[in-house]
Design an enzyme around this catalytic site. Structure first.
Site, PDB file in Angstrom:
ATOM      1  N   VAL A  67    -107.927 -62.957   7.377  1.00 39.49           N
ATOM      2  CA  VAL A  67    -109.373 -63.061   7.528  1.00 39.49           C
ATOM      3  C   VAL A  67    -109.962 -61.654   7.543  1.00 39.49           C
ATOM      4  O   VAL A  67    -109.524 -60.796   8.310  1.00 39.49           O
ATOM      5  CB  VAL A  67    -109.754 -63.814   8.818  1.00 39.49           C
ATOM      6  CG1 VAL A  67    -111.270 -63.921   8.932  1.00 39.49           C
ATOM      7  CG2 VAL A  67    -109.133 -65.197   8.826  1.00 39.49           C
ATOM      8  N   LYS A  87    -112.062 -65.759   4.580  1.00 36.04           N
ATOM      9  CA  LYS A  87    -110.667 -66.191   4.737  1.00 36.04           C
ATOM     10  C   LYS A  87    -109.993 -66.254   3.376  1.00 36.04           C
ATOM     11  O   LYS A  87    -110.421 -66.992   2.497  1.00 36.04           O
ATOM     12  CB  LYS A  87    -110.622 -67.551   5.434  1.00 36.04           C
ATOM     13  CG  LYS A  87    -109.201 -68.035   5.715  1.00 36.04           C
ATOM     14  CD  LYS A  87    -109.174 -69.220   6.664  1.00 36.04           C
ATOM     15  CE  LYS A  87    -109.788 -70.441   6.073  1.00 36.04           C
ATOM     16  NZ  LYS A  87    -109.611 -71.624   6.926  1.00 36.04           N
ATOM     17  N   GLY A 146    -103.109 -64.935   9.789  1.00 38.00           N
ATOM     18  CA  GLY A 146    -102.634 -66.279  10.105  1.00 38.00           C
ATOM     19  C   GLY A 146    -101.320 -66.542   9.411  1.00 38.00           C
ATOM     20  O   GLY A 146    -100.783 -65.704   8.678  1.00 38.00           O
ATOM     21  N   GLY A 147    -100.789 -67.735   9.602  1.00 37.83           N
ATOM     22  CA  GLY A 147     -99.521 -68.097   8.987  1.00 37.83           C
ATOM     23  C   GLY A 147     -99.619 -68.124   7.476  1.00 37.83           C
ATOM     24  O   GLY A 147     -98.630 -67.896   6.787  1.00 37.83           O
ATOM     25  N   LEU A 160    -109.698 -58.825  10.157  1.00 35.98           N
ATOM     26  CA  LEU A 160    -109.989 -59.359  11.491  1.00 35.98           C
ATOM     27  C   LEU A 160    -108.773 -60.004  12.117  1.00 35.98           C
ATOM     28  O   LEU A 160    -108.629 -60.032  13.341  1.00 35.98           O
ATOM     29  CB  LEU A 160    -111.124 -60.387  11.412  1.00 35.98           C
ATOM     30  CG  LEU A 160    -112.494 -59.864  10.973  1.00 35.98           C
ATOM     31  CD1 LEU A 160    -113.467 -61.021  10.824  1.00 35.98           C
ATOM     32  CD2 LEU A 160    -113.027 -58.866  11.989  1.00 35.98           C
ATOM     33  N   GLY A 161    -107.898 -60.580  11.305  1.00 39.38           N
ATOM     34  CA  GLY A 161    -106.719 -61.244  11.850  1.00 39.38           C
ATOM     35  C   GLY A 161    -105.829 -61.785  10.752  1.00 39.38           C
ATOM     36  O   GLY A 161    -106.238 -61.967   9.603  1.00 39.38           O
ATOM     37  N   ASP A 204    -106.731 -80.614  15.111  1.00 39.72           N
ATOM     38  CA  ASP A 204    -105.995 -79.400  15.478  1.00 39.72           C
ATOM     39  C   ASP A 204    -106.770 -78.621  16.542  1.00 39.72           C
ATOM     40  O   ASP A 204    -107.025 -77.427  16.399  1.00 39.72           O
ATOM     41  CB  ASP A 204    -105.755 -78.531  14.238  1.00 39.72           C
ATOM     42  CG  ASP A 204    -104.667 -77.485  14.470  1.00 39.72           C
ATOM     43  OD1 ASP A 204    -103.877 -77.654  15.421  1.00 39.72           O
ATOM     44  OD2 ASP A 204    -104.596 -76.512  13.703  1.00 39.72           O
ATOM     45  N   GLY A 257    -102.603 -66.782   5.635  1.00 42.54           N
ATOM     46  CA  GLY A 257    -103.637 -65.961   5.032  1.00 42.54           C
ATOM     47  C   GLY A 257    -104.168 -64.894   5.966  1.00 42.54           C
ATOM     48  O   GLY A 257    -103.690 -64.712   7.086  1.00 42.54           O
TER      49      GLY A 257
END
Length: 764
Positions: free
Chosen positions: A453, A467, A448-449, A445-446, A564, A451
């Site tokens: 998902v 995740k 990240g810095g 799905l995407g 955040d 990891g």
């Protein structure tokens, strides 16, 4: 007595030595002899001699008793109340008892409700509570209960000594409510810790049911046995009498009970020790100390009465013993034997009884049979040895990962937060591997810095987001544990639901609900094919985020600061409802504190400058970050504008400077200008400016921001673009009338905002 109404996954290692012993026994061609304990047949409940056994349909076993002389002490006395029609009702104090078992009572419920009329005025209310007496009384609420809230537009708070849990429901129409689903739409439920002895429910409503009155006028809150409650929609909710009778008849409250407040070791030395001969003592897990008694294996009856535990004659019941031929009963057990001339142990599950060999039996037949069995046994032994060693290595590896991924730390944190993660599921590594098709690329799905998902499908067909961190080290474990603990404290429709985690893989994994339409950052900045969000959608999403942050700050069981807040951490579902995500950097704030000193953590462009300077984290730090997000929604610009001059590279500073220089409308996205009214845009801009005040004490609370945004949603009028075009013909005095082309910043090269310190497990 005055009673009034109102696993983490431990790695279990199979013993290697047990495997070796089994294999050696097989090599000798001697099947393992299983040690068989006698079958303990459940004994009928018995009472103290000369005392009544039943009241109505309820059997009352000792140490309970009908009347003071028949109970072990006053705390266990049952009153058999007889009504005018002859109906018998067992009571402890003033509470009706439905059932008494070895460790639990099931008693009548205590339901609180509040109803509203069409104008939003409360016209009917009953806030029932329940008190189980002081520490000397032998009862507490069981962990089998859940706190349940039924209705739309309702909030409920259950409080007691040293705890408080919040539950909320919402729905816009009766179609939102699904029978059997109690997850926020029309029904919600919260796990509670065991061991507490009294509670008080408080019910409130955000809009007093004015938006849902045509199909729901009342909200109900009650404690009840979770396995006995089935949500059947809102069909009977408006009729208080019908709903009350339905719950009272079908959903009891479960109470734990125990003898005294001593452990078994302490009680055995006292003269009031309750366990009689042929019984054993078991420490209670009810949460307030005490113990219970049970008959030893091979005995049955009432362990609290003299000679109450009687020997079970296993030999009289073929299903209660394992003997093939002869069975001999002994106190608490039995033994098997074979008739004369037969050999071996005589057990059905052992070597049975082997008849004597015939004198004419061929020696060759014996040899062939022995050789064949020996060969087969050797193959079986080697195969079992291989799988035993392989399984042992796998379990050792999973135990190593469990410790490496913070399993012990998470258990320690949980032990200090009563009932915090009772609803959290622990997934196996194999289960998540299968759900993601072995983490296939088409399931991503995407990135990240830290990891990736994945989209996963569980065995129950639920679609989830999983995740998975790329790497893990000790500095990241703390944030992972923090995110798990934070997520299990939250129960809100606009927060991404947390289903559980897996600690037995090489890196820890978190499992969330799947949110289909990506994140808000992609929609604002037209990335990955995300569609344009209309002004009304932007305003609604902003209001939903503000309401959620207000809930975290004010209404959660312990206040939570997100730390955040940014557009990349706001996910959108298929109807563009906002879901706040990524609590890896969040902090729980004790109720008696207004701020905490922390390591500065956040995302560049959104970070509160006062928090960055002082390291003092407060609710107002989230308010500042939310102000940047609002500015992002208005302008379409990224939080860091790399192409602009150094002093204006920060969107927050650039936005405030544009307002102070009367050039705000130069930087607002031209599509937002066409869709939003002048009054809405001006008030939104003033709200952004207030949220971006340098000093936290000058900023509004998130509750105030939420109220302001809800008010803006009701404002109507001509678009600001048309308004300004008209004003340009009438007068030429104002400077903010498109003297710079409105799209002059659309193609400004912006770089993605970067974290100052990366939370370990961000899905963004």
């Amino acid at each position: 007595m005055d009673l009034k109404h109102m696993n983490l996954l431990p790695c279990q290692i199979t013993s290697f030595y047990a495997c070796v012993l089994l294999l050696l026994l097989l090599l000798t061609l001697a099947p393992a002899q299983n040690t068989t304990s006698s079958t303990s047949i459940k004994a009928a409940n018995t009472t103290k001699p000369g005392c009544r056994k039943r009241c109505g349909n309820v059997t009352v076993p000792y140490p309970f008793g009908i009347g003071s002389d028949c109970a072990i002490n006053s705390g266990f006395e049952v009153i058999c109340n007889v009504s005018t029609d002859g109906t018998q009702k067992p009571l402890i104090g003033s509470i009706e008892v439905y059932d008494i078992s070895d460790a639990e009572l099931r008693v009548e419920n205590a339901i609180a409700w509040r109803c509203y009329n069409e104008n939003g005025s409360m016209y009917r209310e009953n806030l029932n509570w329940m008190y189980l007496g002081g520490s000397s009384y032998p009862y507490s609420f069981s962990a089998r209960n859940m706190f349940i809230l039924v209705g739309c537009d309702d909030n409920a708070l259950i409080t007691g000594p040293n705890f408080g849990y919040n539950c909320s429901t919402s729905c816009t129409s009766s179609n939102d409510v699904i029978d059997g689903k109690c997850m926020g739409n029309g029904c919600n439920q919260v796990h509670l810790p065991r061991g507490f002895k009294n509670f008080t429910p408080i019910i409130s409503s955000t809009r007093n049911h004015t938006d849902v009155w045509d199909f729901n006028q009342c909200g109900y809150a009650f404690l009840g046995e979770v396995d006995r409650f089935h949500f059947r929609g809102l069909e009977d909710v408006s009729n208080v009498t019908t709903f009350y009778k339905s719950i009272m008849a079908s959903v009891p409250i479960v109470l734990d009970w125990a003898i005294g407040d001593f452990t078994c070791t302490q009680a055995q030395d006292g003269k009031d020790y309750a366990c009689k001969e042929n019984s054993e003592c078991v420490d209670s897990d009810a949460g307030f100390g005490g113990y219970r008694c049970s008959c030893k294996p091979g005995f049955q009856g009432n362990p609290y009465l003299t000679a109450g535990c009687q020997d079970v004659d296993e030999c009289s019941d073929p299903s209660a013993n394992t003997c093939e031929k002869n069975c001999t009963n002994t106190p608490g057990s039995f033994y098997c034997s074979c008739p004369d001339g037969y050999t071996d142990d005589g057990k059905k599950d052992g070597r049975s009884c082997i008849p004597p060999y015939s004198d004419h039996q061929s020696l060759w037949t014996k040899f062939s049979l022995g050789t064949g069995v020996g060969s087969i046994s050797l193959v079986v032994v080697i195969t079992l040895l291989y799988f035993c060693i392989k399984k042992r290595k796998l379990i050792q590896a999973r135990e190593k990962f469990f410790q490496q991924n913070g399993g012990l730390l998470l258990k320690e944190r949980i032990s200090t937060k009563e009932g915090a993660v009772e609803a959290t599921r622990i997934f196996t590594a194999e289960e998540l591997k299968k759900a993601t098709n072995n983490y296939a690329n088409d399931r991503i799905l995407g990135h990240g810095g830290n990891g990736i998902v994945y989209r996963g499908v569980l065995r129950d067909t639920r679609i989830v987001a999983i995740k998975k961190s790329r790497t893990v080290d000790e500095s990241q474990i703390e944030q992972f544990i923090n995110e798990v603990l934070i997520l299990t404290q939250i129960n809100h429709r606009n927060v991404v639901k947390f289903f559980g985690c897996c600690l037995e893989d090489e890196v820890p994994l978190l499992v969330y609900e799947y949110v289909s339409e990506g994140n808000l950052y992609e929609h604002i900045h037209n990335q990955r094919g995300a569609g344009w969000l209309t002004w009304q959608n932007r305003l609604r999403i902003a209001a939903e985020i503000a309401t959620t942050l207000a809930y975290l700050h004010s209404f959660a069981s312990m206040p939570i600061i997100h730390r955040d807040v940014k557009s990349a951490n706001i996910l959108l579902d298929n109807i563009y409802t906002a879901k706040v995500a990524d609590f890896g950097a969040s902090r729980l704030i004790p109720l008696d504190q207004t701020h905490v000193a922390t390591l500065v953590l956040g995302t560049s462009g959104y970070l509160d400058p006062e928090y960055s300077r002082t390291s003092q984290l407060t609710e107002k730090s989230d308010v500042y970050s939310f102000g940047v997000l609002l500015a992002e929604l208005l302008t379409g610009l990224k939080p860091i504008i790399r192409a602009r001059s150094e002093e204006n590279k920060n969107l927050a500073d650039f936005f405030v400077l544009s307002m102070n220089s009367n050039s705000l409308f130069h930087i607002i996205d031209h599509r937002v200008l066409r869709e939003g009214s002048l009054e809405q845009l001006q008030k939104m801009a003033e709200l952004v400016k207030n949220c971006l005040q340098p000093h936290g004490e000058d900023r509004p609370t998130m509750k105030d921001v939420s109220i302001e945004l809800e008010g803006l949603r009701k404002v109507t009028g001509i678009s600001s673009s048309s308004q300004h075009e008209q004003e340009e013909y009438d007068q030429d005095e104002r400077s903010d009338l498109y003297t710079v082309p409105i799209n002059s910043y659309e193609n400004t090269p912006n770089s993605d905002s970067s974290r100052i310190m990366h939370p370990t497990y961000s899905p963004s």
